[in-house]
Design an enzyme around this catalytic site. Structure first.
Site, short mmCIF file in Angstrom:
data_model
loop_
_atom_site.label_atom_id
_atom_site.label_comp_id
_atom_site.label_asym_id
_atom_site.label_seq_id
_atom_site.Cartn_x
_atom_site.Cartn_y
_atom_site.Cartn_z
N TRP A 1 0.60 -0.80 0.30
CA TRP A 1 0.08 -0.06 -0.13
C TRP A 1 0.66 1.23 -0.06
O TRP A 1 -0.01 2.82 -0.30
CB TRP A 1 -0.63 -0.19 1.36
N ASP A 2 2.29 1.15 -0.09
CA ASP A 2 2.96 1.94 -0.13
C ASP A 2 2.67 3.07 -1.45
O ASP A 2 2.96 4.70 -1.34
CB ASP A 2 4.17 1.52 0.06
N GLU B 1 1.60 -1.91 12.38
CA GLU B 1 1.78 -3.24 12.72
C GLU B 1 1.74 -3.76 13.94
O GLU B 1 2.08 -4.61 14.44
CB GLU B 1 2.87 -3.48 11.62
N LYS C 1 4.40 1.56 15.77
CA LYS C 1 5.56 1.26 14.97
C LYS C 1 5.79 2.15 13.96
O LYS C 1 6.32 2.91 13.07
CB LYS C 1 5.26 -0.13 13.78
#
Length: 762
Positions: A346-347, A475, A592
């Site tokens: 999805w970057d 995450e 994160k």
């Protein structure tokens, strides 16, 4: 410092793996790691890749359940076509054996050329100078060209071999789960080589994926002495060798032309026809392409050469790594290494689509066409996950199927489907491309809307819709109810869809856009009850909020967990995912990367400044930035809330992540999303660019360390230049018609005459 170049000015074998990555060249179709042509460095890893070209391998589970992916995909390291072997008077030559007394390697980003020269002393006292240059053609996607020159200071006998290294292999799985792959055998099979004159041909197949590839290498040599030519094919190497006597000061120059295809159709005549052009002509057309590209996307920073070099390096790798054919995407490591197995994430939609939309909109469209091309696979995946309708896009993939074996932080990231929808919105706002929006874009929205309609659970007591058991961008928190980012992005997607229907529905029945809209809705069998449900979910989707603390919770239970003590966690224990079981992390308030803060960045106009400040202050303290996707977003939000020094500190970490190897793993490939983040950090961060309601908006700030900065963006059919200097901003339309922009909340008309507007004193 030459900010258009990356220079390695001394030989340091310990840095070789890093520079293999930094000096990678690609064109979105093929990629070549920056290893020496002659190899010979034990710590190196030659890499030659084709974008979207992969092997499948089975995924193993102690216990398996329905919906678990049975196989994954990994980008294949193909037979290395740039391979050379050199002998001087019978001695094998390499820089590891023959450490150079002089050494220089330069990546010229302005022309996309990699150049090297080295002076080495052989054991017999002879001095050998090598000079090499190569480029991966930006004009001809199948072509890579090399020039290699050897000069001796004394008479010597030289033996030079050139061809395919057939021993090429992928990295094997290491302790770091992000690197390497475990194939059950060599994925390269049915390798067939042949020779016709100075041209070597190769054909092969990938064992389990069944994909074919083919290649050609053609050679031209320049030497004052007669060459003895022979073929060499020993199973590990297939090519040609030449031997000659060189007198003192004389040179042997090899020109090597590589042609690679993702099918079995490479034919010698393709290369023969091309080689009627000289090496210099092919190089010039390639460099001219890059010259034009930089005119559209260059960013100029006055006052900080390291940041100037960093942003150019990042944009260079983004443009050269991205797939430009609608069939491929851009991997998390670009085409520079095998980290994350060459998967697309999805970057692309959240970090890279904005960069390409505003610097190269044609490429942005191709990236969205890739998602459209795997839409049927996403619809099948939704069915596998128990949904009656809709499209669930994969967390990581190459050709479309979900490739993640760890579902809590993989498949459960349902937000990828809303990220695709958001990318459609960004592209539409930046380009006004009606043809794409009303055909492919609308279909992507409809099918992901259907997923949310199937996912949403209506709570009759609270009278709202909930999205249960998903994982957001963070995450370190998994399988939660009402992840704020997911729910807020769904709301925005449904609102965007309703706006499309409203805006185009006002057009006359005979208008071509209105006709296209209706045709698409009819083709997709969109029913009135669906539209009503989507509107209801938009109005009543649950967005968690803690009234007492004035904080936006990341999910229903996030604020009830104990806070992880980041300050007293030893630095040796970061990144946390490498040292703690996931369940340990899931039980704490520790992030994160941004989640709530990311939603507030992407949908900036939907939140009050006071709310953004409170949430930034809360989540910034509990975020580890273990993901390279993190600093740029926090930097942008720090700028938005007026904390320019904090923003700049984050920007330094973003812009120099790979050049300075902040994460210590650049040998495995660049951090492509972070590279896009450095562009975002300047345009959305310091210039505080935003776009909604058809308007591009700016509230620029100037970092204290800089004298000025400028950038260019495409706005519809216009190319806008923005230059920020102390006290004012200059806006100029370089190409196209004039346009209206917003500067600190006021609208201004801009045309080809520079318009200088004062920056308000805070």
């Amino acid at each position: 410092m030459n900010t258009w170049q990356i220079q390695e000015n001394r030989w340091d074998i310990t840095q070789y793996p890093k520079y293999e990555t930094l000096f990678s060249l690609s064109n979105g179709y093929m990629g070549v790691r920056g290893s020496f042509e002659e190899g010979g460095v034990d710590s190196g890893h030659d890499g030659f890749y084709l974008n979207g070209f992969y092997e499948t391998y089975p995924l193993s589970y102690g216990e398996t359940f329905p919906g678990y992916p049975s196989a994954s995909q990994a980008m294949v390291n193909l037979p290395n076509p740039k391979k050379l072997m050199i002998e001087i008077d019978g001695q094998a030559f390499s820089l590891q054996k023959n450490a150079p007394s002089e050494f220089e390697r330069i990546l010229d980003m302005k022309t996309a050329l990699l150049y090297r020269k080295a002076e080495c002393r052989m054991s017999g006292g002879k001095s050998i100078r090598i000079e090499s240059e190569r480029f991966v053609s930006s004009v001809r996607e199948n072509l890579c060209c090399m020039r290699f020159k050897i000069t001796a200071d004394k008479n010597c006998r030289i033996k030079l071999a050139s061809g395919y290294d057939l021993k090429s292999r992928n990295l094997s799985k290491e302790d770091d789960p992000r690197i390497g792959v475990e194939f059950s055998g060599n994925p390269l099979t049915e390798l067939i080589t042949s020779r016709k004159g100075n041209t070597i041909s190769l054909k092969g197949k990938i064992r389990h994926s069944g994909l074919d590839f083919s290649s050609l290498i053609s050679h031209k040599l320049e030497s004052t002495e007669k060459l003895q030519e022979t073929a060499l094919d020993d199973g590990d190497f297939s090519g040609l060798t030449w031997e000659t006597e060189l007198e003192a000061g004389e040179s042997l120059t090899l020109y090597k032309y590589i042609w690679y295809r993702r099918d079995d159709t490479a034919r010698p005549e393709e290369l023969d026809s091309l080689l009627k052009k000289s090496y210099e002509t092919l190089k010039q057309e390639h460099s001219d392409w890059w010259s034009d590209a930089w005119k559209n996307m260059d960013i100029c920073i006055d006052g900080d050469e390291k940041m100037q070099q960093g942003i150019r390096f990042n944009m260079f790798h983004l443009l050269q790594s991205v797939g430009k054919d609608g069939r491929t995407n851009i991997a998390a490591k670009g085409m520079t290494g095998e980290g994350y197995e060459g998967h697309y994430f999805w970057d692309t939609e959240i970090y890279m689509i904005p960069f390409f939309t505003f610097t190269n909109p044609a490429v942005a469209r191709k990236l969205l066409e890739y998602r459209y091309g795997i839409l049927d696979t996403a619809k099948n995946r939704a069915k596998e996950m128990g949904h009656a309708r809709g499209a669930l896009f994969p967390w990581r993939t190459i050709s479309g199927p979900e490739c993640s074996s760890y579902f809590p932080a993989g498949t459960a990231q349902y937000h990828i489907s809303s990220d695709v929808a958001h990318a459609v919105k960004v592209y539409w706002e930046g380009t006004g491309d009606r043809e794409f929006l009303l055909n492919q874009g609308l279909e992507l929205l409809v099918e992901t809307n259907r997923l949310w309609a199937d996912m949403a659970v209506f709570d009759t007591d609270e009278e709202h819709y909930a999205i249960q058991n998903v994982t957001g961008p963070d995450e370190y928190t998994a399988l939660v109810d009402n992840n704020f980012y997911t729910n807020r992005m769904i709301k925005d997607q449904l609102g965007f869809f309703a706006d499309i229907l409203n805006d185009f529905g006002k057009l006359a029945d005979s208008d071509p856009s209105r006709i296209t809209l209706n045709n698409t809705l009819n083709r997709l069998e969109v029913e009135e009850n669906e539209l009503t449900l989507w509107d209801d979910i938009y109005s009543r989707i649950y967005l968690p909020y803690d009234e007492r603390k004035g904080i936006t919770p990341q999910d229903d239970r996030f604020l009830q967990k104990p806070v992880w003590d980041i300050e007293n966690t030893p630095r040796s224990r970061f990144p946390l995912l490498m040292h703690y079981h996931p369940l340990v992390l899931y039980r704490y308030q520790v992030c994160k990367q941004p989640d709530v803060v990311l939603a507030q960045f992407l949908l900036s106009g939907s939140f009050s400044m006071e709310q953004k400040i409170r949430d930034y202050e809360y989540y910034e303290k509990i975020t580890t930035h273990d993901s390279s996707l993190s600093p740029c977003i926090y930097g942008c939000m720090a700028s938005e809330i007026g904390r320019l020094k904090e923003s700049y500190d984050y920007y330094v970490k973003t812009a120099r992540t790979d050049l300075d190897d902040f994460h210590g793993n650049v040998k495995d490939g660049v951090h492509a999303a972070n590279m896009a983040g450095s562009w975002i950090g300047l345009t959305y961060g310091f210039a505080r660019m935003r776009h909604w309601d058809g308007m591009i908006r700016f509230s620029p700030l100037l970092p204290e360390a800089w004298h000025s900065y400028s950038f260019r963006i495409h706005c519809g059919s216009s190319l806008l230049s923005v230059k920020v200097v102390p006290g004012e901003t200059e806006y100029t339309v370089l190409v196209g018609e004039g346009l209206t922009i917003e500067h600190y909340g006021k609208e201004y008309s801009v045309d080809s005459v520079p318009r200088r507007i004062a920056i308000p004193v805070s």
